[in-house]
Design a protein around this motif. Sequence first.
Motif, PDB file in Angstrom:
ATOM      1  N   SER A  29      -2.966   5.404  -9.199  1.00 43.20           N
ATOM      2  CA  SER A  29      -3.192   6.726  -9.700  1.00 43.20           C
ATOM      3  C   SER A  29      -4.645   7.258  -9.444  1.00 43.20           C
ATOM      4  O   SER A  29      -5.241   6.293  -9.468  1.00 43.20           O
ATOM      5  N   ALA A  30      -4.850   8.328  -9.540  1.00 48.31           N
ATOM      6  CA  ALA A  30      -6.086   8.956  -9.316  1.00 48.31           C
ATOM      7  C   ALA A  30      -7.063   8.509 -10.317  1.00 48.31           C
ATOM      8  O   ALA A  30      -8.267   8.261  -9.981  1.00 48.31           O
ATOM      9  N   ARG A  54      -4.207  13.550   2.735  1.00 51.33           N
ATOM     10  CA  ARG A  54      -4.854  14.982   2.739  1.00 51.33           C
ATOM     11  C   ARG A  54      -5.823  14.701   4.020  1.00 51.33           C
ATOM     12  O   ARG A  54      -6.601  13.632   3.804  1.00 51.33           O
ATOM     13  N   ASN A  55      -6.290  15.722   4.615  1.00 55.10           N
ATOM     14  CA  ASN A  55      -7.385  15.626   5.571  1.00 55.10           C
ATOM     15  C   ASN A  55      -8.577  15.445   4.394  1.00 55.10           C
ATOM     16  O   ASN A  55      -8.521  16.186   3.690  1.00 55.10           O
ATOM     17  N   GLY A  85      -4.474  11.498  -1.774  1.00 54.26           N
ATOM     18  CA  GLY A  85      -4.962  12.922  -2.472  1.00 54.26           C
ATOM     19  C   GLY A  85      -4.811  12.268  -4.100  1.00 54.26           C
ATOM     20  O   GLY A  85      -3.895  11.400  -4.390  1.00 54.26           O
ATOM     21  N   GLU A  86      -5.292  12.979  -4.958  1.00 50.03           N
ATOM     22  CA  GLU A  86      -5.467  12.523  -6.171  1.00 50.03           C
ATOM     23  C   GLU A  86      -3.984  12.765  -7.102  1.00 50.03           C
ATOM     24  O   GLU A  86      -4.103  12.352  -8.111  1.00 50.03           O
ATOM     25  N   GLU A  87      -3.367  13.740  -6.405  1.00 52.90           N
ATOM     26  CA  GLU A  87      -2.209  14.166  -7.234  1.00 52.90           C
ATOM     27  C   GLU A  87      -1.110  12.878  -7.068  1.00 52.90           C
ATOM     28  O   GLU A  87      -0.034  12.692  -7.626  1.00 52.90           O
ATOM     29  N   SER A  88      -1.375  11.988  -6.015  1.00 49.07           N
ATOM     30  CA  SER A  88      -0.790  10.669  -5.895  1.00 49.07           C
ATOM     31  C   SER A  88      -0.107   9.733  -6.913  1.00 49.07           C
ATOM     32  O   SER A  88      -1.175   9.516  -7.663  1.00 49.07           O
ATOM     33  N   GLN A  89       0.757   9.296  -7.014  1.00 45.16           N
ATOM     34  CA  GLN A  89       1.210   8.244  -8.147  1.00 45.16           C
ATOM     35  C   GLN A  89       2.443   7.290  -7.547  1.00 45.16           C
ATOM     36  O   GLN A  89       3.509   8.009  -7.456  1.00 45.16           O
ATOM     37  N   PHE A  90       2.138   6.112  -7.226  1.00 42.50           N
ATOM     38  CA  PHE A  90       3.315   5.580  -6.705  1.00 42.50           C
ATOM     39  C   PHE A  90       3.012   3.918  -6.917  1.00 42.50           C
ATOM     40  O   PHE A  90       1.815   3.524  -7.135  1.00 42.50           O
TER      41      PHE A  90
END
Length: 204
Positions: A29-30, A54-55, A85-90
């Motif tokens: 998580s971010a 993300r680039n 990316g900071e929106e990632s959650q896994f």
Amino acid sequence: MEKPHQQINTVMTTLITSTAFPSDIYSFSAHAVREGQHIGDNVFIIIEGKMSLRNQHNQLLLVDVYGPYILNLIPDILSRTYIIGEESQFSYISYPRNVFYSHIDHHNLWPEIFDILSYSSIHLGEQLEIMKLRSLYEVVKYYLIKINDSDVLRDRENICNYITSRTGYSKSGVMTILKELKKGGYLGIANGKLRWLKTLPLKF
């Protein structure tokens, strides 16, 4: 080309059930990592959730990867240019490349890896082509067609948010194009969602 679910699950199952090395599951998580974290050189097994790549220079979205998935099979393709990316959650398992390759070789899973790589190359290739589009209108046009072709996206996604979150373009710029297309009778929008779409003009 459809996602090779069976091949992914076969590889994942042999890895997770193997007693030759640990398969510790982690959560991303971010809030738990430093900003701009690279994917690194390990092979990633995404069990569930979403990883956004993300680039690192312009923050443009390359791809959203949804689990289950196996990522970073080829060294250096993603690790140097793209960040998580900071929106990632896994949730995921990370394997050193040499350990992963040794396991695949031992279990004769190269045909499955070939199918996964084939899918990945086509999927990532499409996204790279999008990033080469020269104008905001061409990008908006591409995503409008993509949304229109998917019942799930039409019912679920706010058009403007969907496009801006994947491109880095401003909301005002995207909204200007959408308003003009709506005014010209090229599309219908209700509550921010696409309801119908006609053939779009070549240029804006």
